[in-house]
Design a protein around this motif. Sequence first.
Motif, PDB file in Angstrom:
ATOM      1  N   VAL A   1      26.953  37.470  49.586  1.00 55.00           N
ATOM      2  CA  VAL A   1      27.734  37.160  48.386  1.00 55.00           C
ATOM      3  C   VAL A   1      28.110  35.684  48.423  1.00 55.00           C
ATOM      4  O   VAL A   1      28.094  35.047  49.482  1.00 55.00           O
ATOM      5  N   ARG A   2      28.472  35.140  47.276  1.00 56.43           N
ATOM      6  CA  ARG A   2      28.925  33.753  47.209  1.00 56.43           C
ATOM      7  C   ARG A   2      30.421  33.700  47.497  1.00 56.43           C
ATOM      8  O   ARG A   2      31.147  34.647  47.185  1.00 56.43           O
ATOM      9  N   ASP A   3      30.851  32.595  48.099  1.00 55.21           N
ATOM     10  CA  ASP A   3      32.160  32.567  48.748  1.00 55.21           C
ATOM     11  C   ASP A   3      33.228  31.724  48.054  1.00 55.21           C
ATOM     12  O   ASP A   3      34.417  32.031  48.170  1.00 55.21           O
ATOM     13  N   PHE A   4      32.856  30.655  47.371  1.00 55.31           N
ATOM     14  CA  PHE A   4      33.857  29.811  46.722  1.00 55.31           C
ATOM     15  C   PHE A   4      33.259  29.134  45.501  1.00 55.31           C
ATOM     16  O   PHE A   4      32.040  29.102  45.310  1.00 55.31           O
TER      17      PHE A   4
ATOM     18  N   GLY B   1      33.078  30.684  58.552  1.00 57.18           N
ATOM     19  CA  GLY B   1      33.984  30.287  57.481  1.00 57.18           C
ATOM     20  C   GLY B   1      34.125  28.783  57.439  1.00 57.18           C
ATOM     21  O   GLY B   1      33.602  28.066  58.296  1.00 57.18           O
ATOM     22  N   ILE B   2      34.828  28.283  56.429  1.00 53.38           N
ATOM     23  CA  ILE B   2      35.045  26.835  56.277  1.00 53.38           C
ATOM     24  C   ILE B   2      36.502  26.559  55.946  1.00 53.38           C
ATOM     25  O   ILE B   2      37.189  27.368  55.328  1.00 53.38           O
ATOM     26  N   ASP B   3      36.969  25.373  56.360  1.00 55.84           N
ATOM     27  CA  ASP B   3      38.336  24.930  56.082  1.00 55.84           C
ATOM     28  C   ASP B   3      38.383  23.774  55.086  1.00 55.84           C
ATOM     29  O   ASP B   3      39.401  23.575  54.418  1.00 55.84           O
ATOM     30  N   PHE B   4      37.297  22.980  55.017  1.00 60.13           N
ATOM     31  CA  PHE B   4      37.304  21.744  54.241  1.00 60.13           C
ATOM     32  C   PHE B   4      36.068  21.652  53.345  1.00 60.13           C
ATOM     33  O   PHE B   4      34.996  22.142  53.701  1.00 60.13           O
TER      34      PHE B   4
ATOM     35  N   LEU C   1      32.001  28.032  68.471  1.00 59.87           N
ATOM     36  CA  LEU C   1      32.032  28.999  67.376  1.00 59.87           C
ATOM     37  C   LEU C   1      33.357  28.894  66.635  1.00 59.87           C
ATOM     38  O   LEU C   1      34.426  28.953  67.245  1.00 59.87           O
ATOM     39  N   GLY C   2      33.288  28.745  65.331  1.00 59.43           N
ATOM     40  CA  GLY C   2      34.478  28.833  64.498  1.00 59.43           C
ATOM     41  C   GLY C   2      34.663  30.276  64.067  1.00 59.43           C
ATOM     42  O   GLY C   2      34.103  30.703  63.062  1.00 59.43           O
ATOM     43  N   PHE C   3      35.446  31.027  64.821  1.00 57.83           N
ATOM     44  CA  PHE C   3      35.609  32.452  64.556  1.00 57.83           C
ATOM     45  C   PHE C   3      36.685  32.659  63.497  1.00 57.83           C
ATOM     46  O   PHE C   3      37.771  32.085  63.575  1.00 57.83           O
ATOM     47  N   VAL C   4      36.378  33.505  62.511  1.00 56.91           N
ATOM     48  CA  VAL C   4      37.369  33.847  61.491  1.00 56.91           C
ATOM     49  C   VAL C   4      37.104  35.278  61.040  1.00 56.91           C
ATOM     50  O   VAL C   4      35.951  35.723  60.983  1.00 56.91           O
TER      51      VAL C   4
ATOM     52  N   ILE D   1      38.120  29.905  54.378  1.00 58.98           N
ATOM     53  CA  ILE D   1      37.315  30.709  53.455  1.00 58.98           C
ATOM     54  C   ILE D   1      36.232  31.412  54.255  1.00 58.98           C
ATOM     55  O   ILE D   1      35.409  30.779  54.917  1.00 58.98           O
ATOM     56  N   VAL D   2      36.245  32.738  54.216  1.00 62.42           N
ATOM     57  CA  VAL D   2      35.323  33.546  55.017  1.00 62.42           C
ATOM     58  C   VAL D   2      33.927  33.526  54.401  1.00 62.42           C
ATOM     59  O   VAL D   2      33.765  33.608  53.180  1.00 62.42           O
TER      60      VAL D   2
END
Length: 382
Positions: free
Chosen positions: A186-189, A349-352, A76-79, A180-181
Amino acid sequence: MKNTKNLLLTALSLVVLQSCSEDETIIHLDDEVALESSYNGTRLKTLSIEPKALGNDNATYTWKLGNEVVGNEKVLGFVSEQAGSYNLSLEIKTAAGTKTYTTTVNIAQETVTYSKHIAQVFDFLPAVGQFVNQLPAYITGNSQTEMVANATAALVGSAPKVISLGGFGGYVVFGFDHTIVNKPNVRDFKVLGNAFIGSHEPGIIMVAYDKNKNGKPDEDEWYEIAGSEYINPNAIKNYIITYQKPTIEDDKPNNEYIKWSDNQGNSGFKVKNSFHKQSYYPLWFSQNELKFTGTRLPDNYTQDPASENWSGKQYAYGYVDNALNSSEDSNIDIDWAVDKNGNPVKLMGIDFIKVYTAVNQEAGVLGEISTEVAGAYDLHIN
């Protein structure tokens, strides 16, 4: 009597093991799987949480915060957008049964100020195209590392400039100084392009979080954002194209300039036009072939028979350089992510982010369809 009992238990164990298929190896959930009692992280930074478990390919994983499912993979990528303590549960289901584990995740407030804009470019390699070697500019002798630095100078920060990805497959990979959460509903980025009415050159988006915490986007971490055309029967998954480096370069128009072929049995040429006279092949790339793999979207440019003008249509959502930057249609929801088999994935969330040109088409005097990228930002940070 004791030895007889042991022999009986051994025999029963063998019967149970022999009754299971090879890919249904049973694990006992009581002792062989566990979470730490707590995990510590920082706000808006991915914290990878992996249960200690024996391997079982058929296990399913369901991570929950309260009643909300927040993940469905083993790691799990927890953020979190807010500092605080969170009660996290993990349900693991195998052929042996289902077991639930709980832990506490403590998230501290960060000590730096995050930027909503791109912070780093990790990789950049365009396919052939009329803006290649210009956006960004290639200077004789530049290496791949130096061209990534040139793309970095263009895209990082609050005043980005345009770079071109060339034809199908050309790509750029970038990241942020935070995660980025993925907010619900909702849209995120947003990834910026230079689309305008009649000029839409869609690029596909891949996303990843830093699963192994090495600070780099690794190949096994990517998920595709399934835009509006993902289920279009004319979209081609696992499309492969190969471009041949031209043997002769000059500044004249050439309808048979750079030869390409694909894994669908098709071939053709990328055209050199009269407006851009430099090489369309990335000059820092030393090999004589460029090969790219990805999802090919259907051609979206058509020519008006009367005026002979070419124009492109916008796809509904989920792509770069497809909708106007000012439009909600260019905003992206992380919940659209799917794995390599097309299954939806839950990402906190995402980092890349990776963007690549998704159409392989020549549009007459307009040249090849090539996605342009002009920055990106987190929609949840002001």
